[in-house]
Write a protein that holds these residues in place. Structure first.
Motif, PDB file in Angstrom:
ATOM      1  N   CYS A 138      -7.289  -9.007 -10.478  1.00 33.37           N
ATOM      2  CA  CYS A 138      -7.141  -7.574 -10.237  1.00 33.37           C
ATOM      3  C   CYS A 138      -8.257  -6.905 -11.014  1.00 33.37           C
ATOM      4  O   CYS A 138      -8.297  -6.973 -12.252  1.00 33.37           O
ATOM      5  CB  CYS A 138      -5.778  -7.069 -10.698  1.00 33.37           C
ATOM      6  SG  CYS A 138      -5.584  -5.280 -10.522  1.00 33.37           S
ATOM      7  N   VAL A 173       0.556  -5.065  -0.458  1.00 35.01           N
ATOM      8  CA  VAL A 173       0.670  -4.559  -1.820  1.00 35.01           C
ATOM      9  C   VAL A 173       1.850  -5.212  -2.530  1.00 35.01           C
ATOM     10  O   VAL A 173       1.766  -5.578  -3.711  1.00 35.01           O
ATOM     11  CB  VAL A 173       0.795  -3.024  -1.838  1.00 35.01           C
ATOM     12  CG1 VAL A 173       0.809  -2.509  -3.277  1.00 35.01           C
ATOM     13  CG2 VAL A 173      -0.344  -2.376  -1.066  1.00 35.01           C
ATOM     14  N   PHE A 205       1.306   4.563  -1.685  1.00 34.82           N
ATOM     15  CA  PHE A 205       1.524   3.122  -1.793  1.00 34.82           C
ATOM     16  C   PHE A 205       0.980   2.493  -0.513  1.00 34.82           C
ATOM     17  O   PHE A 205       1.681   2.359   0.490  1.00 34.82           O
ATOM     18  CB  PHE A 205       3.015   2.822  -1.964  1.00 34.82           C
ATOM     19  CG  PHE A 205       3.322   1.405  -2.376  1.00 34.82           C
ATOM     20  CD1 PHE A 205       3.280   1.032  -3.710  1.00 34.82           C
ATOM     21  CD2 PHE A 205       3.666   0.444  -1.433  1.00 34.82           C
ATOM     22  CE1 PHE A 205       3.579  -0.269  -4.096  1.00 34.82           C
ATOM     23  CE2 PHE A 205       3.952  -0.854  -1.807  1.00 34.82           C
ATOM     24  CZ  PHE A 205       3.916  -1.216  -3.141  1.00 34.82           C
ATOM     25  N   ALA A 250     -10.902   1.070   2.014  1.00 33.27           N
ATOM     26  CA  ALA A 250     -10.157   1.911   1.078  1.00 33.27           C
ATOM     27  C   ALA A 250     -10.885   3.213   0.779  1.00 33.27           C
ATOM     28  O   ALA A 250     -10.246   4.238   0.510  1.00 33.27           O
ATOM     29  CB  ALA A 250      -9.902   1.140  -0.209  1.00 33.27           C
ATOM     30  N   SER A 258      -6.311  -4.462   3.531  1.00 33.49           N
ATOM     31  CA  SER A 258      -6.132  -5.891   3.288  1.00 33.49           C
ATOM     32  C   SER A 258      -7.045  -6.706   4.194  1.00 33.49           C
ATOM     33  O   SER A 258      -7.041  -6.525   5.416  1.00 33.49           O
ATOM     34  CB  SER A 258      -4.664  -6.276   3.545  1.00 33.49           C
ATOM     35  OG  SER A 258      -4.466  -7.658   3.366  1.00 33.49           O
ATOM     36  N   VAL A 273      -6.374  -1.135  -3.299  1.00 30.18           N
ATOM     37  CA  VAL A 273      -5.285  -0.160  -3.387  1.00 30.18           C
ATOM     38  C   VAL A 273      -5.868   1.097  -4.024  1.00 30.18           C
ATOM     39  O   VAL A 273      -5.889   1.244  -5.251  1.00 30.18           O
ATOM     40  CB  VAL A 273      -4.113  -0.710  -4.226  1.00 30.18           C
ATOM     41  CG1 VAL A 273      -2.919   0.250  -4.179  1.00 30.18           C
ATOM     42  CG2 VAL A 273      -3.691  -2.090  -3.729  1.00 30.18           C
ATOM     43  N   LEU A 279      -7.634  -7.206  -1.392  1.00 29.53           N
ATOM     44  CA  LEU A 279      -6.809  -6.033  -1.103  1.00 29.53           C
ATOM     45  C   LEU A 279      -7.239  -4.909  -2.025  1.00 29.53           C
ATOM     46  O   LEU A 279      -7.211  -5.059  -3.253  1.00 29.53           O
ATOM     47  CB  LEU A 279      -5.328  -6.351  -1.339  1.00 29.53           C
ATOM     48  CG  LEU A 279      -4.377  -5.153  -1.369  1.00 29.53           C
ATOM     49  CD1 LEU A 279      -4.233  -4.544   0.018  1.00 29.53           C
ATOM     50  CD2 LEU A 279      -3.020  -5.551  -1.928  1.00 29.53           C
ATOM     51  N   ARG A 305      -7.249  -0.214  -7.807  1.00 32.84           N
ATOM     52  CA  ARG A 305      -7.147  -1.659  -8.014  1.00 32.84           C
ATOM     53  C   ARG A 305      -7.754  -2.415  -6.832  1.00 32.84           C
ATOM     54  O   ARG A 305      -7.520  -2.060  -5.673  1.00 32.84           O
ATOM     55  CB  ARG A 305      -5.688  -2.090  -8.183  1.00 32.84           C
ATOM     56  CG  ARG A 305      -5.036  -1.544  -9.439  1.00 32.84           C
ATOM     57  CD  ARG A 305      -3.602  -2.023  -9.590  1.00 32.84           C
ATOM     58  NE  ARG A 305      -2.958  -1.368 -10.713  1.00 32.84           N
ATOM     59  CZ  ARG A 305      -1.690  -1.568 -11.066  1.00 32.84           C
ATOM     60  NH1 ARG A 305      -0.930  -2.411 -10.376  1.00 32.84           N
ATOM     61  NH2 ARG A 305      -1.168  -0.925 -12.106  1.00 32.84           N
ATOM     62  N   TYR A 350       1.403   6.324   4.001  1.00 36.33           N
ATOM     63  CA  TYR A 350       0.196   7.140   4.006  1.00 36.33           C
ATOM     64  C   TYR A 350       0.412   8.445   4.773  1.00 36.33           C
ATOM     65  O   TYR A 350       0.010   9.526   4.316  1.00 36.33           O
ATOM     66  CB  TYR A 350      -0.939   6.335   4.638  1.00 36.33           C
ATOM     67  CG  TYR A 350      -2.310   6.948   4.539  1.00 36.33           C
ATOM     68  CD1 TYR A 350      -3.157   6.628   3.482  1.00 36.33           C
ATOM     69  CD2 TYR A 350      -2.780   7.816   5.516  1.00 36.33           C
ATOM     70  CE1 TYR A 350      -4.424   7.171   3.393  1.00 36.33           C
ATOM     71  CE2 TYR A 350      -4.046   8.375   5.432  1.00 36.33           C
ATOM     72  CZ  TYR A 350      -4.871   8.047   4.372  1.00 36.33           C
ATOM     73  OH  TYR A 350      -6.121   8.589   4.288  1.00 36.33           O
ATOM     74  N   GLY A 392      -2.900   0.275   1.194  1.00 31.99           N
ATOM     75  CA  GLY A 392      -4.174  -0.350   0.876  1.00 31.99           C
ATOM     76  C   GLY A 392      -4.852  -0.918   2.106  1.00 31.99           C
ATOM     77  O   GLY A 392      -4.317  -0.868   3.221  1.00 31.99           O
TER      78      GLY A 392
END
Length: 296
Positions: free
Chosen positions: A153, A208, A116, A35, A120, A136, A134, A141, A110, A118
């Motif tokens: 989270c 997500v 939206f 990330a 994973s 994000v 995961l 998060r 992306y 991430g």
């Protein structure tokens, strides 16, 4: 309700509580590394290309994030196999454990600057989801879950919602890359549930979506045409957050099929019945060319 796949995998694998803590920490470390690359390259892409199927995109961010993830995994667990979206499979050294890596879940989002997406990271045992993480980055998060450790989270424990009425639910789904030439394309299902719920969202990043179900932000999810790296971490999140994961007919979910229901327990039967009631919409319904028949 089927037994939790993740709990079964933990039990049969013989992993100790300390092992699960260690592997979940590595998953978080790897997801964070990926990330970090996504955040650095967001809005700065120089090249976007298709990689075989129409609409299936890859960017330099996918590659950079996967390299960062694989570096962590090779340093921490060199003996384990890896199934990564971009580089494929690396065999392990006699272990039944395998990492499933999606360096950029939500590549289309992306590439368009839509925040939206991430990284994973899931760990499987003999093809069953075990644990995962995961990250994000646009939301700051980090989700993670493992048997005996729960679902989280950042620093807060998460659980699925208490929704038990389809009419009160907010669902989420997605559409596979082959939707343009298959009758089995999820359009009928989308229409069916849109008319029977408060709404159906289409996030564009399966992991997500599953994390949001685990956190109780969404009440249920279904989708087809997915790969193991799309699902492994998210399935662990939903199960360890108290949710249900199963196939379309209610039997135990299998990563290899690419079809999944994930929801709060009170919606499981309604989603199974609803999917069973749906019939594919024809291409003519959309003014589209004739579509191929669904495969068995």
């Amino acid at each position: 309700m089927n037994p939790r796949l993740t709990d079964q995998a933990a039990q049969h694998s013989g992993l100790s509580h300390a092992d699960l803590e260690r592997f979940s920490g590595i998953a978080r470390q790897a997801a964070t590394a990926g990330a970090t690359q996504l955040k650095a390259l967001f809005g700065r892409l120089e090249r976007i290309r298709e990689k075989g199927r129409a609409g299936d995109l890859v960017t330099e961010a996918d590659v950079a994030a996967e390299q960062a993830v694989l570096q962590v995994l090779s340093e921490e667990t060199p003996e384990l196999g890896v199934l990564a979206e971009e580089s494929g499979r690396k065999e392990g050294q006699g272990s039944d454990l395998q990492w499933c890596v999606d360096p950029l879940d939500g590549t289309t989002n992306y590439a368009h600057g839509y925040p939206f997406f991430g990284t994973s990271i899931g760990l499987t045992w003999r093809g069953q989801p075990l644990l995962g993480a995961l990250a994000v980055p646009a939301l700051d998060r980090l989700y993670w879950a493992a048997p005996g450790l729960g679902a989280w989270c950042n620093d807060a424990a998460i659980t699925v919602s208490g929704c038990n009425n389809l009419g009160d639910s907010l669902l989420v789904t997605g559409f596979a890359y082959d939707r343009h030439n298959r009758l089995d394309n999820n359009y009928a299902e989308f229409a069916y549930f849109t008319h029977r719920t408060r709404g159906v969202r289409r996030g564009g990043a399966a992991a997500v979506d599953l994390a949001f179900v685990a956190q109780g932000l969404l009440d249920g999810y279904w989708e087809r045409g997915l790969s193991p790296w799309d699902l492994a971490a998210g399935m662990a999140l939903v199960e360890q957050a108290g949710g249900v994961v199963c196939s379309y007919d209610g039997s135990p979910a299998q990563l290899a099929t690419g079809r999944l229901i994930a929801c709060t327990p009170g919606l499981e039967q309604a989603l199974i019945e609803g999917l069973g009631n749906c019939r594919p919409l024809t291409g003519a319904s959309f003014g589209a060319p004739e579509l191929d028949q669904p495969s068995p």
